[in-house]
Design a protein around this motif. Structure first.
Motif, short mmCIF file in Angstrom:
data_model
loop_
_atom_site.label_atom_id
_atom_site.label_comp_id
_atom_site.label_asym_id
_atom_site.label_seq_id
_atom_site.Cartn_x
_atom_site.Cartn_y
_atom_site.Cartn_z
N GLY A 38 1.14 -1.40 0.01
CA GLY A 38 -0.04 0.06 0.07
C GLY A 38 0.58 1.04 0.11
N GLY A 39 1.55 1.21 0.28
CA GLY A 39 3.36 2.18 0.04
C GLY A 39 4.67 2.41 0.07
N ALA A 40 5.02 2.95 1.38
CA ALA A 40 6.76 2.38 1.58
C ALA A 40 6.75 1.28 2.83
CB ALA A 40 7.24 3.90 2.19
N SER A 118 -13.14 -4.09 14.87
CA SER A 118 -12.69 -5.01 14.23
C SER A 118 -11.90 -4.80 13.07
CB SER A 118 -13.33 -6.60 14.65
OG SER A 118 -12.73 -7.83 13.73
N LEU A 119 -10.85 -4.99 12.59
CA LEU A 119 -10.14 -5.08 11.75
C LEU A 119 -9.08 -5.71 10.82
CD1 LEU A 119 -8.79 -1.20 12.40
CD2 LEU A 119 -10.93 -1.43 11.44
N HIS A 120 -8.90 -5.56 9.61
CA HIS A 120 -7.80 -7.21 8.60
C HIS A 120 -6.98 -6.19 8.71
CE1 HIS A 120 -10.33 -10.30 7.72
NE2 HIS A 120 -11.62 -9.40 8.13
N SER A 121 -5.51 -6.83 8.50
CA SER A 121 -4.26 -6.65 8.42
C SER A 121 -4.00 -5.74 7.79
CB SER A 121 -3.35 -7.22 9.39
OG SER A 121 -3.24 -8.85 8.64
N ASP A 122 -4.28 -6.18 6.28
CA ASP A 122 -3.82 -6.21 5.19
C ASP A 122 -4.77 -5.33 3.91
OD1 ASP A 122 -6.01 -7.63 4.74
OD2 ASP A 122 -5.55 -9.55 3.59
N HIS A 123 -4.92 -4.56 4.38
CA HIS A 123 -6.54 -3.42 3.43
C HIS A 123 -5.60 -2.20 3.47
CE1 HIS A 123 -10.57 -5.36 4.66
NE2 HIS A 123 -9.29 -6.62 4.13
N VAL A 124 -5.76 -1.52 2.41
CA VAL A 124 -5.63 0.06 2.28
C VAL A 124 -6.41 1.13 2.32
CG1 VAL A 124 -4.88 1.05 0.47
CG2 VAL A 124 -3.79 -0.93 0.06
N ILE A 125 -6.26 1.61 2.84
CA ILE A 125 -7.44 3.04 3.71
C ILE A 125 -6.62 4.47 3.39
CG2 ILE A 125 -8.61 3.21 5.50
CD1 ILE A 125 -8.93 0.79 6.20
N ASP A 269 -9.39 -0.45 0.35
CA ASP A 269 -8.98 -1.68 -1.58
C ASP A 269 -8.42 -2.56 0.31
OD1 ASP A 269 -8.21 -3.58 -3.59
OD2 ASP A 269 -7.98 -1.81 -4.51
N ASP A 270 -9.09 -4.11 -0.19
CA ASP A 270 -8.82 -5.34 0.11
C ASP A 270 -7.10 -6.00 -0.34
OD1 ASP A 270 -9.67 -6.55 -1.86
OD2 ASP A 270 -10.48 -8.48 0.14
N LEU A 278 -2.39 -1.89 -9.03
CA LEU A 278 -2.12 -1.18 -10.33
C LEU A 278 -3.38 -0.30 -9.49
CD1 LEU A 278 -3.04 -3.34 -13.34
CD2 LEU A 278 -0.94 -2.66 -12.38
N ARG A 279 -3.94 -0.07 -8.88
CA ARG A 279 -5.07 0.70 -8.23
C ARG A 279 -4.31 0.88 -7.21
NH1 ARG A 279 -8.67 -3.61 -8.42
NH2 ARG A 279 -9.23 -3.88 -6.34
N VAL A 280 -3.68 1.56 -6.63
CA VAL A 280 -2.69 1.52 -5.39
C VAL A 280 -1.41 2.44 -5.59
CG1 VAL A 280 -1.87 1.37 -3.34
CG2 VAL A 280 -3.49 -0.46 -4.27
N PHE A 281 -0.61 1.81 -6.73
CA PHE A 281 1.13 2.77 -6.76
C PHE A 281 0.42 3.20 -8.12
CE2 PHE A 281 1.68 -0.70 -4.04
CZ PHE A 281 2.22 0.34 -3.30
N PRO A 282 1.39 4.87 -8.55
CA PRO A 282 1.23 5.12 -10.05
C PRO A 282 1.99 4.20 -11.02
CG PRO A 282 2.44 6.19 -8.67
CD PRO A 282 1.52 5.16 -7.71
N ARG A 283 1.28 4.23 -12.44
CA ARG A 283 2.24 3.99 -13.32
C ARG A 283 2.75 5.09 -14.58
NH1 ARG A 283 -2.60 0.27 -15.66
NH2 ARG A 283 -4.10 1.33 -14.14
N ASP A 284 3.83 3.80 -15.21
CA ASP A 284 4.87 4.53 -15.76
C ASP A 284 4.06 5.72 -17.09
OD1 ASP A 284 4.66 2.70 -17.26
OD2 ASP A 284 6.38 2.46 -17.45
N ASP A 285 4.07 5.87 -18.41
CA ASP A 285 3.75 6.61 -19.12
C ASP A 285 2.85 5.45 -20.02
OD1 ASP A 285 4.13 9.28 -18.71
OD2 ASP A 285 5.81 9.78 -20.21
N ASP A 286 3.42 4.22 -20.11
CA ASP A 286 3.02 3.09 -20.62
C ASP A 286 2.69 1.96 -20.39
OD1 ASP A 286 4.82 3.41 -23.59
OD2 ASP A 286 6.32 3.34 -22.22
#
Length: 355
Positions: A38-40, A118-125, A269-270, A278-286
């Motif tokens: 989800g990030g760094a 109650s939370l899951h440990s592997d979601h992006v919020i 996003d789970d 692809l929904r979480v990180f930016p992509r390059d120009d291609d």
């Protein structure tokens, strides 16, 4: 930390599971929640940080299998050892949450004023501030109402990998009726849900009073009900040995008449499969997503995860390429959600990341 109405907040983080759809980066040696998806930072580190915005460190519990203890201690060296609940064996989320609810009931200053998130440990919020606001409203509602609250997310695409909830009218300020749960519909059905506008994604995040949860499990989950007394007596191993595998969704939420939802005011996003990145990180120009030592030349719309030496694609499109633990996976990106089928065909050692 209490909220403005005096409810005593507790957070339970469910950290079990392997995340096999992220093989070979995620294996029993290093499950998904310990990856930086989800990030760094690893997902579980971000989850604990969010949890500690809701409750103080001593009121944040992690439930996980004993095999994950070294991973948790390495990534969360300051996490209190008494707040790590190690399951004797995996029995699903219903058992894990029943145990955690018993612990909270016994440790709380006032068990009837305690509210459990109650939370899951592997979601992006994102963003965290709106997450905190939403969960704060849910804590207030759960403290006042005899309801098991699910956090619902407004769908922004016809996702077939999520469960849905059909919602009805308001039961209280910010609290909606749940008419029914629907598990992972096909695309046409999911598109219909979005058009209707009365369906939310079931995020798997829940809020309730631990005493009410235990009472509801006793009333509606016969698979666990007869064994809950073992938790009261501290017989944790006996409890887990005596019960079947059961999720909280099927075991209780789909059975209890006392359910409701609070709608999320944040993006969720789970991160259930490689393509979710692809929904979480930016992509390059291609359109390529390159994580680690990846290079894409004359290539388009590829996802490359390279943590174990460089990976280079040349004149390739729409591929998933993963290099981890000395293993290289190459597959059509559109098949990234089908890795469980692949793993079923592989030798056990290879599935577990051993070569």
């Amino acid at each position: 930390m209490n909220d403005g109405t005096g409810f005593e907040r507790w957070v339970v983080i469910l950290a079990g599971g392997i995340g096999s759809r992220f093989w070979p980066a995620s294996t029993p040696r290093r499950p998904k929640q310990f990856l930086a998806l989800g990030g760094a930072r690893p997902l579980i580190v971000d989850t604990v940080d969010r949890a500690e915005r809701l409750a103080p460190a001593g009121r944040v519990l992690i439930v996980a299998g004993a095999a994950l203890q070294p991973h948790i201690e390495r990534h969360l060296p300051e996490f209190p050892s008494e707040c790590l609940l190690l399951e004797p064996q995996a029995r699903g989320t219903a058992a894990a949450l029943a145990w955690a609810a018993t612990v909270i009931r016994d440790r709380a200053d006032d068990p009837e004023r305690a509210v459990m998130v109650s939370l899951h440990s592997d979601h992006v919020i994102r963003p965290v501030d709106r997450f905190v606001d939403t969960l704060g409203r849910a804590v207030d509602a759960a403290g006042r109402l005899d309801r098991l609250l699910a956090i619902g997310v407004t769908p922004d695409r016809p996702e077939t990998g999520y469960g849905y909830m059909e919602v009805g009218g308001p039961l209280d300020e910010g609290v909606l009726e749940i008419r029914r749960f629907v598990e992972k519909p096909d695309r046409e059905t999911a598109e219909g849900y979005i058009e209707r506008g009365d369906f939310l994604w079931n995020s798997g995040m829940f809020v309730w009073r631990p005493t009410f949860l235990l009472a509801q499990l006793a009333a509606h989950a016969p698979e666990l009900a007869g064994e809950l007394g073992r938790l009261d007596r501290g017989d944790i191993e006996g409890f887990f040995a005596a019960i079947p595998n059961l999720t909280i969704d099927h075991g209780l939420m789909e059975r209890s008449p006392h359910i409701a939802t609070v709608k999320a005011d944040f993006a969720w996003d789970d991160v259930g499969a490689w393509a979710a990145l692809l929904r979480v990180f930016p992509r390059d120009d291609d359109g390529n997503l390159l994580i680690g030592h990846g290079q894409a030349v004359d290539s388009r719309n590829n996802l490359i995860w390279a943590e174990d030496g460089p990976v280079v694609t040349f004149d390739c499109d729409d591929l998933l390429v993963v290099r981890a633990f000395g293993i290289t996976l190459v597959a059509p990106l559109e098949r990234s959600a089908d890795l469980k089928r692949l793993l079923a065909e592989l030798p056990e050692k290879l599935r577990e990341g051993e070569i």
